[in-house]
Design a protein around this motif. Sequence first.
Motif, PDB file in Angstrom:
ATOM      1  N   ARG A  42      -0.969   3.432  -1.282  1.00 23.93           N
ATOM      2  CA  ARG A  42      -1.819   2.318  -1.661  1.00 23.93           C
ATOM      3  C   ARG A  42      -2.428   2.604  -3.038  1.00 23.93           C
ATOM      4  N   PRO A  43      -1.674   2.324  -4.106  1.00 25.66           N
ATOM      5  CA  PRO A  43      -2.220   2.601  -5.442  1.00 25.66           C
ATOM      6  C   PRO A  43      -3.484   1.789  -5.710  1.00 25.66           C
ATOM      7  N   THR A  44      -4.428   2.410  -6.403  1.00 26.52           N
ATOM      8  CA  THR A  44      -5.640   1.696  -6.798  1.00 26.52           C
ATOM      9  C   THR A  44      -5.250   0.523  -7.690  1.00 26.52           C
ATOM     10  N   GLY A  45      -5.709  -0.677  -7.329  1.00 26.24           N
ATOM     11  CA  GLY A  45      -5.315  -1.893  -8.037  1.00 26.24           C
ATOM     12  C   GLY A  45      -5.839  -1.964  -9.459  1.00 26.24           C
ATOM     13  N   ASP A  46      -5.280  -2.901 -10.220  1.00 27.20           N
ATOM     14  CA  ASP A  46      -5.632  -3.038 -11.636  1.00 27.20           C
ATOM     15  C   ASP A  46      -7.126  -3.251 -11.850  1.00 27.20           C
ATOM     16  N   ARG A  47      -7.724  -4.145 -11.097  1.00 25.79           N
ATOM     17  CA  ARG A  47      -9.141  -4.461 -11.326  1.00 25.79           C
ATOM     18  C   ARG A  47     -10.036  -3.271 -11.010  1.00 25.79           C
ATOM     19  N   LEU A  48      -9.715  -2.560  -9.938  1.00 23.62           N
ATOM     20  CA  LEU A  48     -10.503  -1.378  -9.589  1.00 23.62           C
ATOM     21  C   LEU A  48     -10.327  -0.280 -10.631  1.00 23.62           C
ATOM     22  N   ARG A  49      -9.092  -0.115 -11.110  1.00 20.30           N
ATOM     23  CA  ARG A  49      -8.864   0.899 -12.150  1.00 20.30           C
ATOM     24  C   ARG A  49      -9.603   0.543 -13.433  1.00 20.30           C
ATOM     25  N   GLU A  50      -9.611  -0.755 -13.770  1.00 20.35           N
ATOM     26  CA  GLU A  50     -10.334  -1.186 -14.966  1.00 20.35           C
ATOM     27  C   GLU A  50     -11.810  -0.826 -14.857  1.00 20.35           C
ATOM     28  N   THR A  51     -12.400  -1.089 -13.697  1.00 14.31           N
ATOM     29  CA  THR A  51     -13.805  -0.741 -13.472  1.00 14.31           C
ATOM     30  C   THR A  51     -14.014   0.766 -13.563  1.00 14.31           C
ATOM     31  N   LEU A  52     -13.173   1.522 -12.857  1.00 15.06           N
ATOM     32  CA  LEU A  52     -13.310   2.975 -12.856  1.00 15.06           C
ATOM     33  C   LEU A  52     -13.223   3.557 -14.262  1.00 15.06           C
ATOM     34  N   PHE A  53     -12.242   3.124 -15.027  1.00 14.07           N
ATOM     35  CA  PHE A  53     -12.054   3.743 -16.338  1.00 14.07           C
ATOM     36  C   PHE A  53     -13.040   3.205 -17.375  1.00 14.07           C
ATOM     37  N   ASN A  54     -13.691   2.089 -17.093  1.00 22.67           N
ATOM     38  CA  ASN A  54     -14.853   1.713 -17.888  1.00 22.67           C
ATOM     39  C   ASN A  54     -16.000   2.695 -17.624  1.00 22.67           C
ATOM     40  N   TRP A  55     -16.161   3.091 -16.367  1.00 21.80           N
ATOM     41  CA  TRP A  55     -17.179   4.099 -16.036  1.00 21.80           C
ATOM     42  C   TRP A  55     -16.906   5.425 -16.744  1.00 21.80           C
ATOM     43  N   LEU A  56     -15.633   5.758 -16.869  1.00 19.95           N
ATOM     44  CA  LEU A  56     -15.240   7.080 -17.377  1.00 19.95           C
ATOM     45  C   LEU A  56     -14.928   7.107 -18.873  1.00 19.95           C
ATOM     46  N   GLN A  57     -15.087   5.998 -19.567  1.00 17.22           N
ATOM     47  CA  GLN A  57     -14.549   5.887 -20.918  1.00 17.22           C
ATOM     48  C   GLN A  57     -15.066   6.948 -21.892  1.00 17.22           C
ATOM     49  N   PHE A  58     -16.263   7.473 -21.691  1.00 19.77           N
ATOM     50  CA  PHE A  58     -16.799   8.470 -22.610  1.00 19.77           C
ATOM     51  C   PHE A  58     -16.600   9.901 -22.106  1.00 19.77           C
ATOM     52  N   HIS A  59     -15.838  10.046 -21.040  1.00 25.66           N
ATOM     53  CA  HIS A  59     -15.677  11.365 -20.421  1.00 25.66           C
ATOM     54  C   HIS A  59     -14.234  11.854 -20.375  1.00 25.66           C
ATOM     55  N   LEU A  60     -13.295  11.060 -20.859  1.00 26.59           N
ATOM     56  CA  LEU A  60     -11.879  11.395 -20.674  1.00 26.59           C
ATOM     57  C   LEU A  60     -11.243  12.139 -21.842  1.00 26.59           C
ATOM     58  N   GLN A  61     -11.729  11.939 -23.051  1.00 24.49           N
ATOM     59  CA  GLN A  61     -11.074  12.548 -24.204  1.00 24.49           C
ATOM     60  C   GLN A  61     -11.102  14.072 -24.079  1.00 24.49           C
ATOM     61  N   GLY A  62      -9.911  14.661 -23.984  1.00 25.02           N
ATOM     62  CA  GLY A  62      -9.795  16.106 -23.864  1.00 25.02           C
ATOM     63  C   GLY A  62     -10.144  16.663 -22.503  1.00 25.02           C
ATOM     64  N   ALA A  63     -10.338  15.792 -21.502  1.00 29.40           N
ATOM     65  CA  ALA A  63     -10.783  16.238 -20.179  1.00 29.40           C
ATOM     66  C   ALA A  63      -9.655  16.894 -19.388  1.00 29.40           C
ATOM     67  N   ARG A  64     -10.067  17.764 -18.492  1.00 28.26           N
ATOM     68  CA  ARG A  64      -9.156  18.370 -17.519  1.00 28.26           C
ATOM     69  C   ARG A  64      -9.409  17.678 -16.182  1.00 28.26           C
ATOM     70  N   CYS A  65      -8.359  17.040 -15.638  1.00 30.47           N
ATOM     71  CA  CYS A  65      -8.522  16.175 -14.472  1.00 30.47           C
ATOM     72  C   CYS A  65      -7.680  16.644 -13.295  1.00 30.47           C
ATOM     73  N   LEU A  66      -8.134  16.253 -12.104  1.00 29.21           N
ATOM     74  CA  LEU A  66      -7.407  16.523 -10.864  1.00 29.21           C
ATOM     75  C   LEU A  66      -7.224  15.215 -10.114  1.00 29.21           C
ATOM     76  N   ASP A  67      -5.970  14.826  -9.878  1.00 31.92           N
ATOM     77  CA  ASP A  67      -5.633  13.661  -9.058  1.00 31.92           C
ATOM     78  C   ASP A  67      -5.157  14.218  -7.717  1.00 31.92           C
ATOM     79  N   LEU A  68      -6.090  14.327  -6.772  1.00 30.92           N
ATOM     80  CA  LEU A  68      -5.862  15.174  -5.599  1.00 30.92           C
ATOM     81  C   LEU A  68      -4.910  14.582  -4.572  1.00 30.92           C
ATOM     82  N   PHE A  69      -4.932  13.281  -4.373  1.00 28.87           N
ATOM     83  CA  PHE A  69      -3.965  12.618  -3.483  1.00 28.87           C
ATOM     84  C   PHE A  69      -3.201  11.644  -4.366  1.00 28.87           C
ATOM     85  N   ALA A  70      -2.306  12.155  -5.186  1.00 30.46           N
ATOM     86  CA  ALA A  70      -1.776  11.400  -6.322  1.00 30.46           C
ATOM     87  C   ALA A  70      -0.991  10.161  -5.913  1.00 30.46           C
TER      88      ALA A  70
END
Length: 197
Positions: A42-70
């Motif tokens: 069940r991939p996260t839908g477009d609208r939810l991803r848009e919201t999430l990555f608006n929340w994260l927009q200042f935290h992603l550049q150069g970040a080390r991330c974990l997608d645990l249940f990819a």
Amino acid sequence: MSRNRRPRTDQRAKPAATSHLRIIGGRWRGRKVPFAPIEGLRPTGDRLRETLFNWLQFHLQGARCLDLFAGSGALGLEALSRGAAAVDFVEMDRGAASMLRQQLDLLQAEGAQVHNCPAEVFLSQRAAAYDVIFVDPPFAGDLWQQTLTGLLDAGCIGEHTLIYVESPRTTPIDAPAGWQLEKEKQAGQVCMRLFSA
């Protein structure tokens, strides 16, 4: 006497149709990425991803991330597209992990690594903190609390780690001591939460 007959076209087993997701921002914006059509995925839908990555927009550049249940890789791919330096994708299903590797190769994604194992096995081998962690397990598994505890025990949580948790809206999430709820939104039957450690 029976004869070997070729099956009629409409009787042949059809291969499962490949599903696609669309990367919605960053350098791969608009790119359609196929993923394995696995039951329960069940991939996260477009609208939810848009919201999430608006929340994260200042935290992603150069970040080390974990997608645990990819699963499809939607969250980790979006993070890479938007400037994350590295993403560990953890996926238990062999077919999903294999297809994700193929797509990362096609995208020439540097800093991406796919781990084909259960989340708990991956966490048992970790000892380094991440900047951003995505926790979006299969909804039928009720894995949220043990996963959050496992992240702490594995040393994945640093002083400024952000943890995204996606769950059914009726599922309570008991955040570990010291975590702060930064953002929360309900969309349909899904609840999105962003915690800081």
